[in-house]
Design a protein around this motif. Structure first.
Motif, PDB file in Angstrom:
ATOM      1  N   UNK A 105      35.808  31.895  36.090  1.00  0.00           N
ATOM      2  CA  UNK A 105      34.929  32.075  37.243  1.00  0.00           C
ATOM      3  C   UNK A 105      33.653  31.259  37.058  1.00  0.00           C
ATOM      4  N   UNK A 106      33.021  31.469  35.948  1.00  0.00           N
ATOM      5  CA  UNK A 106      31.819  30.742  35.573  1.00  0.00           C
ATOM      6  C   UNK A 106      31.970  30.421  34.093  1.00  0.00           C
ATOM      7  N   UNK A 107      31.227  29.468  33.578  1.00  0.00           N
ATOM      8  CA  UNK A 107      31.429  29.131  32.167  1.00  0.00           C
ATOM      9  C   UNK A 107      31.290  30.375  31.284  1.00  0.00           C
ATOM     10  N   UNK A 108      32.324  30.628  30.486  1.00  0.00           N
ATOM     11  CA  UNK A 108      32.281  31.767  29.564  1.00  0.00           C
ATOM     12  C   UNK A 108      32.836  33.051  30.140  1.00  0.00           C
ATOM     13  N   UNK A 109      33.294  33.042  31.393  1.00  0.00           N
ATOM     14  CA  UNK A 109      33.861  34.265  31.969  1.00  0.00           C
ATOM     15  C   UNK A 109      35.132  33.947  32.754  1.00  0.00           C
ATOM     16  N   UNK A 110      36.246  34.466  32.224  1.00  0.00           N
ATOM     17  CA  UNK A 110      37.530  34.324  32.912  1.00  0.00           C
ATOM     18  C   UNK A 110      37.986  35.695  33.386  1.00  0.00           C
ATOM     19  N   UNK A 111      38.627  35.718  34.549  1.00  0.00           N
ATOM     20  CA  UNK A 111      39.102  36.988  35.108  1.00  0.00           C
ATOM     21  C   UNK A 111      40.521  36.844  35.615  1.00  0.00           C
ATOM     22  N   UNK A 112      41.308  37.886  35.341  1.00  0.00           N
ATOM     23  CA  UNK A 112      42.652  37.964  35.930  1.00  0.00           C
ATOM     24  C   UNK A 112      42.715  39.226  36.781  1.00  0.00           C
ATOM     25  N   UNK A 113      42.891  39.078  38.094  1.00  0.00           N
ATOM     26  CA  UNK A 113      43.059  40.276  38.931  1.00  0.00           C
ATOM     27  C   UNK A 113      44.460  40.856  38.745  1.00  0.00           C
ATOM     28  N   UNK A 114      44.523  42.152  38.564  1.00  0.00           N
ATOM     29  CA  UNK A 114      45.811  42.841  38.492  1.00  0.00           C
ATOM     30  C   UNK A 114      45.843  43.832  39.643  1.00  0.00           C
ATOM     31  N   UNK A 115      46.790  43.666  40.542  1.00  0.00           N
ATOM     32  CA  UNK A 115      46.905  44.607  41.662  1.00  0.00           C
ATOM     33  C   UNK A 115      47.278  45.969  41.103  1.00  0.00           C
ATOM     34  N   UNK A 116      46.477  46.970  41.382  1.00  0.00           N
ATOM     35  CA  UNK A 116      46.715  48.297  40.839  1.00  0.00           C
ATOM     36  C   UNK A 116      46.691  49.339  41.947  1.00  0.00           C
ATOM     37  N   UNK A 117      47.317  50.476  41.652  1.00  0.00           N
ATOM     38  CA  UNK A 117      47.457  51.530  42.662  1.00  0.00           C
ATOM     39  C   UNK A 117      46.208  52.404  42.709  1.00  0.00           C
ATOM     40  N   UNK A 118      45.690  52.583  43.900  1.00  0.00           N
ATOM     41  CA  UNK A 118      44.502  53.418  44.087  1.00  0.00           C
ATOM     42  C   UNK A 118      44.780  54.388  45.246  1.00  0.00           C
ATOM     43  N   UNK A 119      44.931  53.846  46.439  1.00  0.00           N
ATOM     44  CA  UNK A 119      45.278  54.627  47.622  1.00  0.00           C
ATOM     45  C   UNK A 119      46.490  53.938  48.233  1.00  0.00           C
ATOM     46  N   UNK A 120      47.497  54.707  48.637  1.00  0.00           N
ATOM     47  CA  UNK A 120      48.722  54.063  49.136  1.00  0.00           C
ATOM     48  C   UNK A 120      48.426  52.982  50.182  1.00  0.00           C
ATOM     49  N   UNK A 121      49.027  51.832  49.961  1.00  0.00           N
ATOM     50  CA  UNK A 121      48.914  50.681  50.882  1.00  0.00           C
ATOM     51  C   UNK A 121      47.510  50.082  50.968  1.00  0.00           C
ATOM     52  N   UNK A 122      46.657  50.442  50.042  1.00  0.00           N
ATOM     53  CA  UNK A 122      45.320  49.831  50.011  1.00  0.00           C
ATOM     54  C   UNK A 122      45.309  48.743  48.942  1.00  0.00           C
ATOM     55  N   UNK A 123      44.803  47.586  49.320  1.00  0.00           N
ATOM     56  CA  UNK A 123      44.757  46.469  48.366  1.00  0.00           C
ATOM     57  C   UNK A 123      43.619  46.717  47.391  1.00  0.00           C
ATOM     58  N   UNK A 124      43.965  46.793  46.113  1.00  0.00           N
ATOM     59  CA  UNK A 124      42.943  47.123  45.115  1.00  0.00           C
ATOM     60  C   UNK A 124      43.282  46.434  43.797  1.00  0.00           C
ATOM     61  N   UNK A 125      42.252  45.983  43.123  1.00  0.00           N
ATOM     62  CA  UNK A 125      42.462  45.222  41.883  1.00  0.00           C
ATOM     63  C   UNK A 125      41.659  45.790  40.734  1.00  0.00           C
ATOM     64  N   UNK A 126      42.294  45.721  39.560  1.00  0.00           N
ATOM     65  CA  UNK A 126      41.602  45.882  38.290  1.00  0.00           C
ATOM     66  C   UNK A 126      41.462  44.476  37.717  1.00  0.00           C
ATOM     67  N   UNK A 127      40.634  44.322  36.692  1.00  0.00           N
ATOM     68  CA  UNK A 127      40.433  42.985  36.125  1.00  0.00           C
ATOM     69  C   UNK A 127      40.560  42.983  34.611  1.00  0.00           C
ATOM     70  N   UNK A 128      41.254  41.965  34.101  1.00  0.00           N
ATOM     71  CA  UNK A 128      41.179  41.640  32.678  1.00  0.00           C
ATOM     72  C   UNK A 128      40.163  40.515  32.558  1.00  0.00           C
ATOM     73  N   UNK A 129      39.129  40.752  31.778  1.00  0.00           N
ATOM     74  CA  UNK A 129      38.055  39.774  31.617  1.00  0.00           C
ATOM     75  C   UNK A 129      38.126  39.174  30.219  1.00  0.00           C
ATOM     76  N   UNK A 130      38.048  37.867  30.170  1.00  0.00           N
ATOM     77  CA  UNK A 130      38.100  37.135  28.893  1.00  0.00           C
ATOM     78  C   UNK A 130      39.223  37.639  27.987  1.00  0.00           C
ATOM     79  N   UNK A 131      40.332  37.975  28.586  1.00  0.00           N
ATOM     80  CA  UNK A 131      41.596  38.307  27.906  1.00  0.00           C
ATOM     81  C   UNK A 131      41.618  39.629  27.139  1.00  0.00           C
TER      82      UNK A 131
END
Ligand SMILES: Nc1ccn([C@@H]2O[C@@H]3COP(=O)(O)O[C@H]3[C@H]2O)c(=O)n1
Ligand SMILES: [Zn+2]
Ligand SMILES: [Zn+2]
Length: 238
Positions: A125-151
């Motif tokens: 995203x910016x120097x020194x910070x990488x992010x991977x969005x992981x689609x995760x379950x929160x509310x049925x049919x709601x688009x929601x993400x968790x993040x893995x940051x810098x692995x």
């Protein structure tokens, strides 16, 4: 942490974070209380370079209108907005458009330098910070993400209990720290409960810190074993 509270907590700000790299400051979620929290910290909004969004609930995006307006009209600039592609349309159409739409300003990129992320893809995203969005379950049919940051750091945002994901993150991906939402009193419904997290094996629990909790949190201090609480306005290194 700008805040560590649940959506309706009154003694804690919304669970939002500032992530500092050597050169940039990124806000991870910008909820209703984000600006009050920044003010309390004495942190000027103009210091924020970028924002990353997990999902469309007010405790995670309720401060986006103020962010957009003040950046544009007070500071004359567009902050970077990192958003998983499937969330970008709904973020404008179902959340921000009502307040931000005016004649010539009619889309997210009139207010932000939009950078679309692909779910499951690690992006710097910016120097020194990488992010991977992981689609995760929160509310049925709601688009929601968790993040893995810098692995090696997992930020749940709002997530219903997913022990297989947590196991895979720790055992297969070497995630060292997990900041997890925690509903102190069952039923969890749309969040993970403390009881569910307590059911995990020790080698996973010892990596978990608890956030997104309600006002009763002081009653639980010292009673959550190795899974201690994340505290608002504290800095953590990862
Ligand atoms: N189906 C739902 C939807 C919402 N909620 C509550 O509203 C809050 C919105 O922000 P949150 O942090 O996702 O937590 C949600 C629940 O407290 C809930 O309890 N059940
Ligand atoms: Zn929330
Ligand atoms: Zn939510």
């Amino acid at each position: 942490m700008l805040g560590t509270g649940s959506a309706f907590a009154k003694t804690y700000f919304n669970t939002n974070a500032l992530i500092y790299t050597d050169s940039h400051t990124l806000m991870l979620d910008c909820g209703t209380t984000a600006h009050q929290s920044l003010h309390r910290l004495g942190k000027p909004l103009s210091d924020i370079d970028a924002v990353l969004i997990s999902h469309i609930h007010a405790d995670h995006v309720g401060g986006m209108e103020e962010l957009a307006f003040r950046m544009k009209f007070a500071f004359g600039r567009k902050p970077l907005l990192f958003v998983p592609e499937p969330l970008a349309g709904p973020l404008w159409e179902t959340s921000l458009k009502g307040g931000l739409l005016q004649d010539e300003f009619a889309a997210l990129d009139d207010y932000f330098e939009v950078r679309l992320l692909q779910p499951g893809v690690r992006t710097e995203l910016i120097p020194g910070l990488a992010a991977e969005p992981i689609r995760t379950a929160h509310i049925p049919n709601k688009i929601s993400y968790s993040y893995v940051l810098n692995d090696d750091f997992f930020y749940s945002a709002d997530l219903t209990f997913h022990p297989e994901l947590l196991r895979a993150l720790v055992e297969e991906r070497g995630v060292r720290t997990i900041f997890h939402d925690c509903q102190l009193k069952p039923p969890g419904a749309v969040h993970t409960t403390l009881k569910e997290l307590e059911s995990l094996p020790l080698h996973i629990r010892e990596r978990i810190r608890l956030m997104h909790y309600d006002d009763t949190k002081p009653q639980y201090e010292g009673k959550t074993g190795v899974m201690t609480f994340v505290e608002q306005h504290e800095r953590y290194r990862f």
